[in-house]
Write a protein that holds these residues in place. Sequence first.
Motif, mmCIF file in Angstrom:
data_model
loop_
_atom_site.group_PDB
_atom_site.id
_atom_site.type_symbol
_atom_site.label_atom_id
_atom_site.label_comp_id
_atom_site.label_asym_id
_atom_site.label_seq_id
_atom_site.Cartn_x
_atom_site.Cartn_y
_atom_site.Cartn_z
ATOM 1 N N ALA A 112 79.589 -63.619 -111.851
ATOM 2 C CA ALA A 112 79.003 -63.771 -110.521
ATOM 3 C C ALA A 112 78.196 -62.540 -110.160
ATOM 4 N N VAL A 113 77.509 -62.612 -109.025
ATOM 5 C CA VAL A 113 76.843 -61.437 -108.456
ATOM 6 C C VAL A 113 77.382 -61.226 -107.051
ATOM 7 N N ALA A 114 77.679 -59.979 -106.732
ATOM 8 C CA ALA A 114 78.229 -59.648 -105.421
ATOM 9 C C ALA A 114 77.161 -59.768 -104.351
ATOM 10 N N ALA A 115 77.593 -60.165 -103.146
ATOM 11 C CA ALA A 115 76.698 -60.258 -101.995
ATOM 12 C C ALA A 115 76.992 -59.105 -101.044
ATOM 13 N N HIS A 116 75.961 -58.344 -100.713
ATOM 14 C CA HIS A 116 76.095 -57.181 -99.823
ATOM 15 C C HIS A 116 75.101 -57.298 -98.672
ATOM 16 N N PRO A 117 75.390 -56.745 -97.488
ATOM 17 C CA PRO A 117 76.647 -56.077 -97.122
ATOM 18 C C PRO A 117 77.747 -57.095 -96.873
ATOM 19 N N SER A 118 78.969 -56.691 -97.113
ATOM 20 C CA SER A 118 80.073 -57.631 -97.006
ATOM 21 C C SER A 118 80.594 -57.809 -95.584
ATOM 22 N N ASP A 119 80.463 -56.785 -94.736
ATOM 23 C CA ASP A 119 81.058 -56.859 -93.398
ATOM 24 C C ASP A 119 80.513 -58.020 -92.555
ATOM 25 N N PRO A 120 79.181 -58.226 -92.475
ATOM 26 C CA PRO A 120 78.695 -59.378 -91.694
ATOM 27 C C PRO A 120 79.157 -60.709 -92.284
ATOM 28 N N LEU A 121 79.298 -60.775 -93.609
ATOM 29 C CA LEU A 121 79.776 -61.999 -94.238
ATOM 30 C C LEU A 121 81.253 -62.228 -93.919
ATOM 31 N N ARG A 122 82.001 -61.149 -93.800
ATOM 32 C CA ARG A 122 83.413 -61.282 -93.416
ATOM 33 C C ARG A 122 83.539 -61.786 -91.972
ATOM 34 N N GLN A 123 82.589 -61.421 -91.124
ATOM 35 C CA GLN A 123 82.598 -61.931 -89.758
ATOM 36 C C GLN A 123 82.353 -63.441 -89.747
ATOM 37 N N ILE A 124 81.455 -63.894 -90.620
ATOM 38 C CA ILE A 124 81.198 -65.333 -90.741
ATOM 39 C C ILE A 124 82.462 -66.038 -91.214
ATOM 40 N N ARG A 125 83.084 -65.464 -92.217
ATOM 41 C CA ARG A 125 84.321 -66.056 -92.744
ATOM 42 C C ARG A 125 85.402 -66.115 -91.668
ATOM 43 N N ALA A 126 85.537 -65.030 -90.895
ATOM 44 C CA ALA A 126 86.553 -64.995 -89.841
ATOM 45 C C ALA A 126 86.301 -66.090 -88.814
ATOM 46 N N ALA A 127 85.038 -66.359 -88.522
ATOM 47 C CA ALA A 127 84.700 -67.383 -87.534
ATOM 48 C C ALA A 127 85.090 -68.778 -88.026
ATOM 49 N N VAL A 128 84.740 -69.102 -89.277
ATOM 50 C CA VAL A 128 85.080 -70.449 -89.769
ATOM 51 C C VAL A 128 86.584 -70.567 -90.015
ATOM 52 N N GLN A 129 87.238 -69.447 -90.310
ATOM 53 C CA GLN A 129 88.689 -69.473 -90.484
ATOM 54 C C GLN A 129 89.383 -69.742 -89.150
ATOM 55 N N THR A 130 88.866 -69.137 -88.090
ATOM 56 C CA THR A 130 89.414 -69.383 -86.756
ATOM 57 C C THR A 130 89.200 -70.829 -86.340
ATOM 58 N N ALA A 131 87.998 -71.350 -86.596
ATOM 59 C CA ALA A 131 87.715 -72.746 -86.264
ATOM 60 C C ALA A 131 88.644 -73.685 -87.029
ATOM 61 N N THR A 132 88.866 -73.379 -88.295
ATOM 62 C CA THR A 132 89.760 -74.199 -89.118
ATOM 63 C C THR A 132 91.188 -74.152 -88.601
ATOM 64 N N LEU A 133 91.660 -72.951 -88.280
ATOM 65 C CA LEU A 133 93.024 -72.796 -87.769
ATOM 66 C C LEU A 133 93.211 -73.531 -86.442
ATOM 67 N N ASN A 134 92.252 -73.402 -85.554
ATOM 68 C CA ASN A 134 92.379 -74.014 -84.231
ATOM 69 C C ASN A 134 92.432 -75.539 -84.305
ATOM 70 N N VAL A 135 91.759 -76.106 -85.305
ATOM 71 C CA VAL A 135 91.681 -77.564 -85.398
ATOM 72 C C VAL A 135 92.790 -78.144 -86.271
ATOM 73 N N THR A 136 93.085 -77.485 -87.393
ATOM 74 C CA THR A 136 94.018 -78.066 -88.370
ATOM 75 C C THR A 136 95.416 -77.461 -88.320
ATOM 76 N N GLY A 137 95.544 -76.280 -87.708
ATOM 77 C CA GLY A 137 96.844 -75.619 -87.672
ATOM 78 C C GLY A 137 97.092 -74.710 -88.859
ATOM 79 N N HIS A 138 96.148 -74.664 -89.802
ATOM 80 C CA HIS A 138 96.238 -73.694 -90.903
ATOM 81 C C HIS A 138 94.865 -73.071 -91.105
ATOM 82 N N GLU A 139 94.843 -71.863 -91.662
ATOM 83 C CA GLU A 139 93.596 -71.096 -91.704
ATOM 84 C C GLU A 139 92.867 -71.157 -93.035
ATOM 85 N N GLY A 140 93.284 -72.065 -93.929
ATOM 86 C CA GLY A 140 92.618 -72.121 -95.224
ATOM 87 C C GLY A 140 93.022 -70.946 -96.096
ATOM 88 N N HIS A 141 92.335 -70.782 -97.220
ATOM 89 C CA HIS A 141 92.693 -69.689 -98.117
ATOM 90 C C HIS A 141 91.506 -69.280 -98.975
#
Length: 209
Positions: A112-141
């Motif tokens: 693979a090739v790494a995607a940088h910068p990682s911090d803004p991408l982690r914010q995106i991940r945190a947002a979809v993880q929160t949406a997933t948790l709020n709707v399904t009751g689990h946060e994915g993995h």
Amino acid sequence: MSPLPTRMVNRWQNRQEPGPGQGTLYWHILVGDQPEARDLAHTAQKRLAGFRGLHMTPIEWLHITTLVVGPTGETTTEQQRTMLTAASQLLAALPPVTVTLSRVLYHPEAIAVAAHPSDPLRQIRAAVQTATLNVTGHEGHTEGSAQWTPHMTLAYSESDQPADPIIAALGRKVQAAEFNINTVTLVAQQGPERLWDWRPIGTVALGCH
């Protein structure tokens, strides 16, 4: 994906995969429509083409896996729609991200090739993880490990072979590709991973107030 592996292994030899009529739900950042990502992948895959046992990611489905939601059978159509709405509200506060791909990551199961910068991408991940948790009751993995490293996979290994010749052929870096990420997509992957039977359910825009 470090240290460097000494051998490649068959990713799917002992991997449990969805059966007929089953699938897996993912949040993906799809980048197959980005010319820069396509060019990078085409060049890298061409350099890897002489090696047996490498399954190349189709150019149209180049992606940064953001979150594994879980089996498609565990979320209803209504939940999927609600997840998209919830993610849209959260991602509206985040601006589009300019990412760079250049550093090659080697894993026994993939290249693979790494995607940088990682911090803004982690914010995106945190947002979809929160949406997933709020709707399904689990946060994915995270697929494969506890720590998420944003990356675009070029090829998956489907045989056992020495890693050194592959690493020597592609190197530790490729010519950098830079582009903007504006959306995140909820995707249903039908059946085994390597069949690439992907069905986008909906796309959410970043910074859309």
